[in-house]
Design an enzyme around this catalytic site. Structure first.
Site, PDB file in Angstrom:
ATOM      1  N   LYS A  22      -6.294   2.518 -13.012  1.00 46.95           N
ATOM      2  CA  LYS A  22      -4.962   1.958 -12.702  1.00 46.95           C
ATOM      3  C   LYS A  22      -4.777   1.775 -11.198  1.00 46.95           C
ATOM      4  CE  LYS A  22      -1.322   4.896 -12.377  1.00 46.95           C
ATOM      5  NZ  LYS A  22      -0.475   4.857 -11.186  1.00 46.95           N
ATOM      6  N   ASN A  23      -5.098   2.819 -10.425  1.00 48.11           N
ATOM      7  CA  ASN A  23      -4.791   2.756  -8.987  1.00 48.11           C
ATOM      8  C   ASN A  23      -5.747   1.858  -8.214  1.00 48.11           C
ATOM      9  OD1 ASN A  23      -2.582   4.308  -9.425  1.00 48.11           O
ATOM     10  ND2 ASN A  23      -3.461   6.212  -8.620  1.00 48.11           N
ATOM     11  N   ARG A 100       6.562   1.415  -7.860  1.00 46.64           N
ATOM     12  CA  ARG A 100       6.565   1.310  -6.402  1.00 46.64           C
ATOM     13  C   ARG A 100       5.339   0.583  -5.860  1.00 46.64           C
ATOM     14  NH1 ARG A 100       8.584   5.258  -4.297  1.00 46.64           N
ATOM     15  NH2 ARG A 100       7.534   4.879  -2.352  1.00 46.64           N
ATOM     16  N   ARG A 129       8.274   9.454  -0.215  1.00 44.66           N
ATOM     17  CA  ARG A 129       7.463   8.244  -0.251  1.00 44.66           C
ATOM     18  C   ARG A 129       7.893   7.155   0.744  1.00 44.66           C
ATOM     19  NH1 ARG A 129       4.836   7.784  -6.089  1.00 44.66           N
ATOM     20  NH2 ARG A 129       3.209   7.035  -4.711  1.00 44.66           N
ATOM     21  N   PRO A 130       7.851   7.482   2.042  1.00 45.83           N
ATOM     22  CA  PRO A 130       8.214   6.484   3.062  1.00 45.83           C
ATOM     23  C   PRO A 130       7.157   5.380   3.195  1.00 45.83           C
ATOM     24  CG  PRO A 130       7.360   8.474   4.092  1.00 45.83           C
ATOM     25  CD  PRO A 130       7.395   8.753   2.607  1.00 45.83           C
ATOM     26  N   ASP A 132       6.687   3.922   6.481  1.00 45.65           N
ATOM     27  CA  ASP A 132       6.641   3.701   7.933  1.00 45.65           C
ATOM     28  C   ASP A 132       5.256   3.286   8.432  1.00 45.65           C
ATOM     29  OD1 ASP A 132       6.269   6.438   7.016  1.00 45.65           O
ATOM     30  OD2 ASP A 132       5.881   6.946   9.106  1.00 45.65           O
ATOM     31  N   ILE A 336      -0.201  17.041  -0.385  1.00 47.86           N
ATOM     32  CA  ILE A 336       0.071  15.605  -0.209  1.00 47.86           C
ATOM     33  C   ILE A 336       1.540  15.265  -0.478  1.00 47.86           C
ATOM     34  CG2 ILE A 336      -0.609  13.237  -0.865  1.00 47.86           C
ATOM     35  CD1 ILE A 336      -2.977  14.812   0.307  1.00 47.86           C
ATOM     36  N   ARG A 407       2.296   4.642 -18.535  1.00 51.57           N
ATOM     37  CA  ARG A 407       2.045   3.965 -17.259  1.00 51.57           C
ATOM     38  C   ARG A 407       0.585   4.104 -16.839  1.00 51.57           C
ATOM     39  NH1 ARG A 407       6.464   5.109 -12.791  1.00 51.57           N
ATOM     40  NH2 ARG A 407       5.150   3.528 -11.874  1.00 51.57           N
TER      41      ARG A 407
HETATM   42  C1  EPZ Z   1      -1.402   6.573  -3.996  1.00 52.22           C
HETATM   43  O1  EPZ Z   1      -0.023   6.593  -3.641  1.00 52.22           O
HETATM   44  C2  EPZ Z   1      -1.451   6.704  -5.507  1.00 52.22           C
HETATM   45  N1  EPZ Z   1      -0.738   5.577  -6.099  1.00 52.22           N
HETATM   46  C3  EPZ Z   1      -0.827   8.027  -5.933  1.00 52.22           C
HETATM   47  O2  EPZ Z   1      -1.032   8.170  -7.333  1.00 52.22           O
HETATM   48  C4  EPZ Z   1      -1.571   9.183  -5.225  1.00 52.22           C
HETATM   49  O3  EPZ Z   1      -0.913  10.397  -5.519  1.00 52.22           O
HETATM   50  C5  EPZ Z   1      -1.566   8.961  -3.708  1.00 52.22           C
HETATM   51  O4  EPZ Z   1      -2.114   7.653  -3.399  1.00 52.22           O
HETATM   52  C6  EPZ Z   1      -2.382   9.994  -2.957  1.00 52.22           C
HETATM   53  O5  EPZ Z   1      -3.705  10.001  -3.437  1.00 52.22           O
HETATM   54  C7  EPZ Z   1      -1.347   4.414  -6.275  1.00 52.22           C
HETATM   55  O6  EPZ Z   1      -2.504   4.234  -5.919  1.00 52.22           O
HETATM   56  C8  EPZ Z   1      -0.570   3.326  -6.927  1.00 52.22           C
HETATM   57  P1  EPZ Z   1      -0.190   7.614   0.185  1.00 52.22           P
HETATM   58  P2  EPZ Z   1       0.442   6.132  -2.185  1.00 52.22           P
HETATM   59  O7  EPZ Z   1       0.392   6.452   0.929  1.00 52.22           O
HETATM   60  O8  EPZ Z   1      -0.446   5.062  -1.708  1.00 52.22           O
HETATM   61  C9  EPZ Z   1       2.762   9.869   3.225  1.00 52.22           C
HETATM   62  C10 EPZ Z   1      -0.475   8.568  -9.593  1.00 52.22           C
HETATM   63  O9  EPZ Z   1      -0.151   9.621 -10.201  1.00 52.22           O
HETATM   64  N2  EPZ Z   1       3.104   8.532   3.733  1.00 52.22           N
HETATM   65  O10 EPZ Z   1      -1.644   7.909   0.319  1.00 52.22           O
HETATM   66  O11 EPZ Z   1       1.901   5.890  -2.241  1.00 52.22           O
HETATM   67  C11 EPZ Z   1       3.307  10.093   1.816  1.00 52.22           C
HETATM   68  O12 EPZ Z   1       4.664  10.486   1.851  1.00 52.22           O
HETATM   69  C12 EPZ Z   1       0.105   8.244  -8.219  1.00 52.22           C
HETATM   70  O13 EPZ Z   1      -1.247   7.718 -10.067  1.00 52.22           O
HETATM   71  C13 EPZ Z   1       3.935   8.427   4.839  1.00 52.22           C
HETATM   72  O14 EPZ Z   1       4.417   9.424   5.412  1.00 52.22           O
HETATM   73  O15 EPZ Z   1       0.172   7.479  -1.378  1.00 52.22           O
HETATM   74  C14 EPZ Z   1       2.356  11.159   1.298  1.00 52.22           C
HETATM   75  O16 EPZ Z   1       2.789  12.406   1.723  1.00 52.22           O
HETATM   76  C15 EPZ Z   1       1.203   9.172  -7.805  1.00 52.22           C
HETATM   77  N3  EPZ Z   1       4.248   7.165   5.304  1.00 52.22           N
HETATM   78  C16 EPZ Z   1       1.021  10.818   1.972  1.00 52.22           C
HETATM   79  O17 EPZ Z   1       1.347   9.972   3.078  1.00 52.22           O
HETATM   80  C17 EPZ Z   1       3.737   6.036   4.729  1.00 52.22           C
HETATM   81  O18 EPZ Z   1       4.038   4.919   5.218  1.00 52.22           O
HETATM   82  C18 EPZ Z   1       0.012  10.069   1.108  1.00 52.22           C
HETATM   83  O19 EPZ Z   1       0.640   8.907   0.568  1.00 52.22           O
HETATM   84  C19 EPZ Z   1       2.887   6.156   3.606  1.00 52.22           C
HETATM   85  C20 EPZ Z   1       2.585   7.422   3.132  1.00 52.22           C
END
Ligand code: EPZ
Length: 435
Positions: A22-23, A100, A129-130, A132, A336, A407
């Site tokens: 999926k991801n 999202r 989930r920001p 930025d 995370i 999902r």
């Molecule tokens: C992806 O989410 C996955 N989703 C998530 O899987 C997974 O948990 C996550 O990566 C971490 O491996 C998809 O691939 C669709 P990140 P993503 O940006 O991309 C912070 C599931 O169960 N952050 O790597 O949204 C954030 O808050 C889902 O399938 C910022 O601060 O995750 C987090 O603490 C849930 N600012 C960390 O980084 C930003 O602009 C990692 O988030 C972006 C992220």
């Protein structure tokens, strides 16, 4: 709303086919927006998140063809995406709030059209989930970004400019978005502290097949040399490592034996090591991974989630469930997401012994047995943890809010039933009739 009913106690044994990831699939679909040609994706899973992403692309003007296919010995979907010209550059709130990952249209549409409007997703059950990092990177590449009425409005009438962009967090989403945007930028973009997840490499492989110039994917420095345009391609989605890890957990918790067909051991090294340390036999087979817990005396292990190749946060809930009836104590630390222990209160209702300390850690002490209960979860992976607990609990477990599972787990009940689980879906209408 559908529910899943499980009668616990059956040892699982047999084979489970692992579906396309999926991801990986979600950003791959959005990469198709970078070209006017056809992008065909095979080994696509049949999931509600894929349907939601397809609905968003249809709304943007993409033509989508769907085919039933048979890849690597199991049925899957093939989709062809063609966007000769986008008819809208807006990802509306109603789509983004459902899923999202809709924000993956941001990079491709801005790069191809110089304008895009994407609803800001806001927080969800697992954290704030920001975005930025995505937005600051695009600004560094020359985009003007404004947040208005809950929408990100991004403009870049002239081309995006390649830049050296250090990320402060190795964000999966930002790496995908910026990698896609940079393919059509002027000059070279270097993402430092990029995410290294296999889904990033899968996206890079598709983009390269479309004519992009990318190197370093799979490492923390990715270099993208911008090109004038991209063309169509055919790409097979990688197997879902999180689905594979989830079914490995199902084999272990029931003290069973399952061969995970198409699973890629190299993408699961850390979770497989935890299973070995717990006392489970793991072997590579010509077709995937064999997980054999039939003679295992499970011993609790500490786990700390981390960026790839560390232990994946998306397997934390399932592996926490594994510790529920293991010997001794296990400390589970989530690094995370700030709110990813929502499964714990539900597991406590089934007789688990877990103490959560702050937001980041939980101590699980193994108990003799769990008992079935009505439970509900707040996210996809937490829901699977409840399924796992239900598989060993005495009596009947009803998992509510099955839409979370739909999902991300293709044909969940069929797959578990085929290896011996007593599991069925109760459709809403049946449920009403029964009352
Ligand atoms: C992806 O989410 C996955 N989703 C998530 O899987 C997974 O948990 C996550 O990566 C971490 O491996 C998809 O691939 C669709 P990140 P993503 O940006 O991309 C912070 C599931 O169960 N952050 O790597 O949204 C954030 O808050 C889902 O399938 C910022 O601060 O995750 C987090 O603490 C849930 N600012 C960390 O980084 C930003 O602009 C990692 O988030 C972006 C992220």
């Amino acid at each position: 709303m559908d529910k899943i009913k499980i009668i616990g106690g059956n040892k699982l044994s047999g084979k489970i086919y692992i579906s396309g990831a999926k991801n990986a699939a979600l950003p791959l679909i959005c990469a198709s927006l970078l070209t006017k040609d056809t992008v065909t994706l095979t080994n696509m899973p049949e999931l509600s998140d894929i349907k939601s992403m397809n609905a968003l692309l249809l709304q943007l003007g993409t033509q989508i063809d769907e085919f039933d296919d048979f890849v690597d010995g199991h049925p899957s979907k093939t989709y062809s995406y063609r966007t000769p010209e986008a008819t809208s550059l807006i990802a509306p709130y109603d789509y983004v709030r459902k899923m999202r990952a809709s924000y993956y249209v941001l990079g491709p549409l801005l790069a191809r059209y110089g304008h895009v409007e994407v609803s800001l997703p806001g927080g969800c059950a697992i954290g704030a989930r920001p975005m930025d990092i995505h937005l600051s990177a695009l600004e560094q590449m020359g985009a003007k970004i404004e947040i208005k009425n809950g929408y990100i409005i991004a403009d870049c009438p002239n081309k995006l400019q390649g830049k050296r962009i250090p990320f402060n967090i190795a964000s999966v989403g930002a790496t995908c978005n910026i990698m896609m945007a940079a393919t059509l930028a002027q000059g070279t973009t270097i993402i430092e502290n990029a995410a290294k997840e296999p889904e990033i490499s899968d996206l890079a492989e598709l983009l390269i097949a479309m004519g992009a110039k990318i190197s370093g994917h799979g490492t923390s420095t990715i270099t993208i040399e911008g090109v004038e345009s991209l063309h169509g391609a055919v790409h097979k989605v990688i197997p879902d490592r999180i689905e594979a890890g989830s079914y490995a957990a199902a084999a272990v918790i029931t003290r069973g034996k399952i061969e995970l067909i198409n699973a890629q051991p190299q993408t699961l090294q850390n979770p497989l090591q935890i299973l070995k340390d717990m006392g489970v036999k793991i072997s590579e087979t010509p077709n995937g991974i064999l997980v054999d817990a039939t003679h295992a005396h499970l011993v609790g292990q500490d786990i700390m989630t981390d960026y790839y190749p560390g232990f994946p946060t998306d397997l934390q809930a399932q592996f926490l469930a594994l510790m529920l009836t293991a010997d001794g104590a296990a400390m589970i630390t989530e690094t995370i997401w700030e709110n990813r222990f929502m499964h714990v209160p539900e597991l406590l209702r089934m007789g688990a012994n877990i103490k959560v300390h702050g937001h980041a850690s939980a101590i699980v002490r193994g108990v003799e047995k769990l008992s079935g209960a009505q439970v509900m979860a707040t996210d996809l992976r937490a829901s699977f943890a409840l399924i796992l607990a239900g598989l060993i609990a005495e009596g009947e477990t009803i998992v509510n809010r099955v839409y979370h599972l739909d999902r991300g787990y293709e044909h969940l009940e069929e797959k578990l039933k085929a290896v011996g689980a007593d599991i069925e879906r109760i459709h809403e209408a049946d449920d009403i009739a029964a009352e």
